[in-house]
Design a protein around this motif. Structure first.
Motif, PDB file in Angstrom:
ATOM      1  N   GLN A  76       0.833  -1.216   0.000  1.00 16.53           N
ATOM      2  CA  GLN A  76       0.000   0.000   0.000  1.00 16.53           C
ATOM      3  C   GLN A  76       0.858   1.253   0.000  1.00 16.53           C
ATOM      4  OE1 GLN A  76      -4.289   0.064   1.829  1.00 16.53           O
ATOM      5  NE2 GLN A  76      -2.793  -0.246   3.401  1.00 16.53           N
ATOM      6  N   LEU A  77       1.920   1.193   0.816  1.00 13.16           N
ATOM      7  CA  LEU A  77       2.776   2.373   0.939  1.00 13.16           C
ATOM      8  C   LEU A  77       3.709   2.526  -0.258  1.00 13.16           C
ATOM      9  CD1 LEU A  77       3.710   1.995   4.701  1.00 13.16           C
ATOM     10  CD2 LEU A  77       2.193   3.718   3.730  1.00 13.16           C
ATOM     11  N   LEU A  78       4.266   1.394  -0.708  1.00 16.84           N
ATOM     12  CA  LEU A  78       5.328   1.476  -1.723  1.00 16.84           C
ATOM     13  C   LEU A  78       4.842   1.593  -3.153  1.00 16.84           C
ATOM     14  CD1 LEU A  78       8.373  -0.716  -0.758  1.00 16.84           C
ATOM     15  CD2 LEU A  78       7.979   1.704  -0.464  1.00 16.84           C
ATOM     16  N   LEU A  79       3.721   0.949  -3.443  1.00 11.22           N
ATOM     17  CA  LEU A  79       3.313   0.943  -4.856  1.00 11.22           C
ATOM     18  C   LEU A  79       2.897   2.323  -5.349  1.00 11.22           C
ATOM     19  CD1 LEU A  79       1.575  -2.501  -5.412  1.00 11.22           C
ATOM     20  CD2 LEU A  79       3.826  -1.748  -6.141  1.00 11.22           C
ATOM     21  N   VAL A  80       2.800   3.273  -4.429  1.00 13.07           N
ATOM     22  CA  VAL A  80       2.548   4.652  -4.836  1.00 13.07           C
ATOM     23  C   VAL A  80       3.864   5.307  -5.248  1.00 13.07           C
ATOM     24  CG1 VAL A  80       1.601   6.864  -4.058  1.00 13.07           C
ATOM     25  CG2 VAL A  80       0.622   4.745  -3.213  1.00 13.07           C
ATOM     26  N   HIS A  81       4.966   4.867  -4.608  1.00 11.15           N
ATOM     27  CA  HIS A  81       6.247   5.547  -4.809  1.00 11.15           C
ATOM     28  C   HIS A  81       7.202   4.820  -5.750  1.00 11.15           C
ATOM     29  CE1 HIS A  81       4.898   8.160  -1.681  1.00 11.15           C
ATOM     30  NE2 HIS A  81       4.680   7.140  -0.899  1.00 11.15           N
ATOM     31  N   VAL A  82       7.030   3.509  -5.878  1.00  6.84           N
ATOM     32  CA  VAL A  82       7.927   2.748  -6.756  1.00  6.84           C
ATOM     33  C   VAL A  82       7.907   3.281  -8.194  1.00  6.84           C
ATOM     34  CG1 VAL A  82       8.299   0.448  -7.766  1.00  6.84           C
ATOM     35  CG2 VAL A  82       8.022   0.690  -5.320  1.00  6.84           C
ATOM     36  N   PRO A  83       6.754   3.743  -8.701  1.00  6.21           N
ATOM     37  CA  PRO A  83       6.765   4.304 -10.057  1.00  6.21           C
ATOM     38  C   PRO A  83       7.827   5.379 -10.253  1.00  6.21           C
ATOM     39  CG  PRO A  83       4.523   4.091  -9.311  1.00  6.21           C
ATOM     40  CD  PRO A  83       5.390   3.697  -8.162  1.00  6.21           C
ATOM     41  N   LEU A  84       8.085   6.152  -9.211  1.00 10.04           N
ATOM     42  CA  LEU A  84       9.092   7.204  -9.321  1.00 10.04           C
ATOM     43  C   LEU A  84      10.478   6.589  -9.546  1.00 10.04           C
ATOM     44  CD1 LEU A  84       7.847   9.545  -6.431  1.00 10.04           C
ATOM     45  CD2 LEU A  84       7.269   9.651  -8.846  1.00 10.04           C
TER      46      LEU A  84
ATOM     47  N   ILE B 294      12.385  12.502 -17.065  1.00 11.68           N
ATOM     48  CA  ILE B 294      12.227  11.944 -15.706  1.00 11.68           C
ATOM     49  C   ILE B 294      11.310  12.845 -14.889  1.00 11.68           C
ATOM     50  CG2 ILE B 294      13.430  11.510 -13.516  1.00 11.68           C
ATOM     51  CD1 ILE B 294      15.820  10.469 -15.162  1.00 11.68           C
ATOM     52  N   VAL B 295      11.604  14.163 -14.919  1.00 14.35           N
ATOM     53  CA  VAL B 295      10.786  15.111 -14.146  1.00 14.35           C
ATOM     54  C   VAL B 295       9.365  15.172 -14.708  1.00 14.35           C
ATOM     55  CG1 VAL B 295      10.526  17.542 -13.489  1.00 14.35           C
ATOM     56  CG2 VAL B 295      12.773  16.469 -13.403  1.00 14.35           C
ATOM     57  N   ALA B 296       9.259  15.148 -16.046  1.00 13.02           N
ATOM     58  CA  ALA B 296       7.923  15.213 -16.657  1.00 13.02           C
ATOM     59  C   ALA B 296       7.085  14.000 -16.259  1.00 13.02           C
ATOM     60  CB  ALA B 296       8.054  15.279 -18.178  1.00 13.02           C
ATOM     61  N   THR B 297       7.690  12.805 -16.297  1.00 12.67           N
ATOM     62  CA  THR B 297       6.959  11.587 -15.921  1.00 12.67           C
ATOM     63  C   THR B 297       6.531  11.658 -14.454  1.00 12.67           C
ATOM     64  OG1 THR B 297       8.385  10.387 -17.446  1.00 12.67           O
ATOM     65  CG2 THR B 297       7.026   9.064 -15.979  1.00 12.67           C
ATOM     66  N   MET B 298       7.475  12.058 -13.611  1.00 14.96           N
ATOM     67  CA  MET B 298       7.147  12.166 -12.182  1.00 14.96           C
ATOM     68  C   MET B 298       6.019  13.158 -11.965  1.00 14.96           C
ATOM     69  SD  MET B 298      10.775  12.071 -10.197  1.00 14.96           S
ATOM     70  CE  MET B 298      11.766  10.606 -10.075  1.00 14.96           C
ATOM     71  N   SER B 299       6.076  14.283 -12.688  1.00 12.01           N
ATOM     72  CA  SER B 299       5.039  15.308 -12.535  1.00 12.01           C
ATOM     73  C   SER B 299       3.666  14.759 -12.935  1.00 12.01           C
ATOM     74  CB  SER B 299       5.360  16.535 -13.388  1.00 12.01           C
ATOM     75  OG  SER B 299       6.622  17.019 -13.046  1.00 12.01           O
ATOM     76  N   ILE B 300       3.643  14.034 -14.050  1.00 13.80           N
ATOM     77  CA  ILE B 300       2.365  13.457 -14.506  1.00 13.80           C
ATOM     78  C   ILE B 300       1.832  12.492 -13.449  1.00 13.80           C
ATOM     79  CG2 ILE B 300       1.322  11.893 -16.220  1.00 13.80           C
ATOM     80  CD1 ILE B 300       3.197  13.224 -18.310  1.00 13.80           C
ATOM     81  N   ILE B 301       2.730  11.670 -12.902  1.00 21.07           N
ATOM     82  CA  ILE B 301       2.298  10.701 -11.871  1.00 21.07           C
ATOM     83  C   ILE B 301       1.737  11.441 -10.656  1.00 21.07           C
ATOM     84  CG2 ILE B 301       3.093   8.920 -10.252  1.00 21.07           C
ATOM     85  CD1 ILE B 301       5.171   8.131 -12.425  1.00 21.07           C
ATOM     86  N   VAL B 302       2.448  12.489 -10.227  1.00 23.27           N
ATOM     87  CA  VAL B 302       2.004  13.242  -9.043  1.00 23.27           C
ATOM     88  C   VAL B 302       0.639  13.888  -9.301  1.00 23.27           C
ATOM     89  CG1 VAL B 302       2.506  15.258  -7.594  1.00 23.27           C
ATOM     90  CG2 VAL B 302       4.321  13.640  -8.131  1.00 23.27           C
ATOM     91  N   VAL B 303       0.508  14.560 -10.465  1.00 24.83           N
ATOM     92  CA  VAL B 303      -0.754  15.248 -10.778  1.00 24.83           C
ATOM     93  C   VAL B 303      -1.909  14.234 -10.887  1.00 24.83           C
ATOM     94  CG1 VAL B 303      -1.983  16.590 -12.530  1.00 24.83           C
ATOM     95  CG2 VAL B 303       0.347  17.215 -11.898  1.00 24.83           C
ATOM     96  N   PHE B 304      -1.661  13.141 -11.600  1.00 28.53           N
ATOM     97  CA  PHE B 304      -2.709  12.111 -11.761  1.00 28.53           C
ATOM     98  C   PHE B 304      -3.075  11.479 -10.417  1.00 28.53           C
ATOM     99  CE2 PHE B 304      -2.600  10.725 -16.521  1.00 28.53           C
ATOM    100  CZ  PHE B 304      -2.751  12.057 -16.897  1.00 28.53           C
ATOM    101  N   THR B 305      -2.055  11.257  -9.583  1.00 26.82           N
ATOM    102  CA  THR B 305      -2.332  10.648  -8.269  1.00 26.82           C
ATOM    103  C   THR B 305      -3.205  11.577  -7.436  1.00 26.82           C
ATOM    104  OG1 THR B 305      -0.205   9.524  -8.342  1.00 26.82           O
ATOM    105  CG2 THR B 305      -1.276   9.629  -6.200  1.00 26.82           C
TER     106      THR B 305
END
Lengths: 227, 291
Positions: free
Chosen positions: B73-81, B201-212
């Motif tokens: 639960q905790l990690l699968l949110v952050h592993v994408p990064l 890298i930053v763009a992908t992370m940003s998309i993940i953060v915004v979508f999350t």
């Protein structure tokens, strides 16, 4: 006028005393039957029906030792049992003699005539406030009990008897109780889906059903089983 | 193709940054396991406080299965990064170093190059997940033991028999692989457009953060788009840990509460993966390589 009031009062008092004596005598007879069992180990299955619990039916082992030791153990796995001092057995209910019993009429359960006995605990600090027993006088079996407690609400216990009726041991026990609300914030459980319909769970009755398949009676039970 | 894949894997595992993810996963899993070992009972008491009000609960509640669930639960949110670090560098890294043009002079089609790099990213993703599974599941089982698993959901509790849990984790990790591959696909796709690694890298992370954030916000206006966000579907693995009940309200062993929803979530993720891969091939084939 004064005379008739005294006569009526005397009649009521006599009636009450006679009722209490009848109730005590009946309870004594039931208790004598239950006292034939010093201990037992029973095997069976348990089903939990609570609106906010999804649990599979599981095999259990039940241990009892006089006067009031009682333990239910799930055969492997986590057990979730309703709280409260009232255990799933009749002997525990009658293990104390510090109570006042009153006959409160008659009723019929599953076609069997039963007598209603109200038991008021003598101990002021007792968690139990009132217990009503539905006693099958002909067979000296407790068919149903209704117990009101201070801390844990009201419990209802229904018993069905079969091959162990001579010992006053039921084949099936249905235990109904009040449940409190269950809720964990979604942020804590990390659930983000919003399309799940919310369930109304307040003031719902929970139910635990135990089906006993066998009893091993008076063969001794170690105290360690109750730890 | 196989040779190309081997070369790409060699490139990935030659770089020190590849091992940052493995180190981070090991450290995070270790920290959670240590915390739960030392003070897990407090956590369990907190989670069970409503249930304990009406029930006595006995057994090894904080067992390996539950610990693994908490970790996932905790990690699968952050592993994408962490996956982004590698996937978003695969093309842009080569462009940055000036080796992309050299690579394209070889008698290999651009599609083959893209597929080899994408499969290499997939292998890396799977290896990271297998590493995580070993630490989060098997190590937790060794440290905390096994028993039935209590899945404490917001509105109800699911008790899963210990014999009915392992296959759910196998399915959950397979689902997580799809989710992580989606992230890898996104990072990989964005890496085609840049000449240095930082941008994608930053763009992908940003998309993940915004979508999350959009996925977690419970605001009606966003609810319409939520099902189409891959971040909403990425938590679909939790569906394997809920069961159906029969008419007596008894949990049916071996069942899944909403298999259709899990399949739909997996389908959306596959759609993202295939879509992004095809888009990567199309864009890369048309791209004028100047670096």
């Amino acid at each position: 006028m004064k005379k008739s009031i005294i006569i009526i009062a005397a009649c009521v008092l006599y009636q009450l005393t006679a009722s209490a004596q009848d109730a005590n005598a009946l309870i004594k007879r039931v208790k004598a039957k239950l006292d034939k069992v010093n201990d037992y180990v029973a095997e069976g299955s348990m089903k939990t029906d609570v609106v906010f619990i999804k649990a599979p039916a599981g095999k259990i082992k039940v241990y009892y030792k006089r006067p009031d030791k009682f333990k239910i153990k799930r055969d492997r796995g986590i057990s979730i049992l309703p709280k409260g001092g009232i255990s799933f057995n009749n002997s525990s209910l009658l293990s104390t003699s510090n109570f006042t019993a009153i006959l409160a009429g008659e009723s019929i359960i599953d076609g069997t005539k039963v007598k209603l006995v109200k038991m008021l605990p003598g101990d002021e600090n007792s968690d139990v406030v009132l217990t009503t027993l539905f006693i099958d006088e002909a067979n000296l079996l407790i068919r149903k009990t209704n117990t009101t407690t201070r801390e844990n609400g009201t419990f209802e216990m229904e018993m069905k008897y079969g091959k162990y009726a001579e010992f006053g041991l039921p084949d099936k026990v249905i235990f109904a109780f009040n449940t409190k609300n269950y809720k964990i914030p979604k942020g804590v459980t990390m659930e983000f889906d919003t399309d799940e319909p919310a369930k109304t769970m307040k003031n719902k009755k929970g139910k635990v059903e135990i089906n006993y398949s066998s009893y091993t009676i008076n063969k001794g039970v170690a105290n360690s089983e109750f730890n | 193709m196989w040779q190309l894949l081997q070369i790409e894997l060699f490139k990935i595992f030659k770089r020190p940054r590849t091992y940052i993810s493995f180190g981070a996963v090991a450290a995070l899993v270790g920290i959670i396991q240590l915390g739960l070992k030392l003070d897990g009972n407090m956590y369990i008491e907190f989670m069970l406080r409503d249930l304990s009000a009406s029930f006595n609960i006995e057994g090894n509640i904080l067992n390996g299965y539950l610990v693994c669930y908490i970790i996932l639960q905790l990690l699968l949110v952050h592993v994408p990064l962490l996956i982004t670090l590698i996937a978003a560098d695969l093309i842009s890294g080569e462009a940055n170093m000036g080796t992309l043009r050299l690579l394209l002079t070889k008698p290999i089609s651009r599609t083959e190059i893209i597929l080899a790099k994408f499969f290499a990213a997939g292998v890396y993703t799977f290896m990271l997940l297998i590493f995580m599974a070993v630490l989060a599941l098997f190590l937790s089982m060794a440290i905390f033991g096994t028993d039935d698993m209590l899945n404490l959901k917001s509105g109800y509790v699911v008790q899963l028999k210990s014999t009915d849990v392992f296959w759910r984790y196998v399915c959950a990790f397979c689902f997580a692989a799809l989710a992580m591959l989606t992230v890898a696909s996104l990072g990989f796709f964005l890496s085609i457009f840049a000449d240095n690694s930082i941008g994608p890298i930053v763009a992908t992370m940003s998309i993940i953060v915004v979508f999350t954030i959009l996925s977690t916000l419970d605001i009606p206006i966003f609810n319409a788009i939520k099902p189409f966000l891959f971040t909403t579907q990425m938590i679909g693995w939790k569906g394997f840990f809920d069961v159906k009940v029969n008419d007596d309200n008894q949990a049916i062993i071996g069942s899944i509460q909403n298999p259709d929803r899990v399949l739909k979530a997996a389908g959306i993720l596959v759609f993202y993966i295939v879509g992004l891969l095809v888009a990567s091939i199309v864009v890369f084939k048309k791209k004028d390589i100047l670096s």
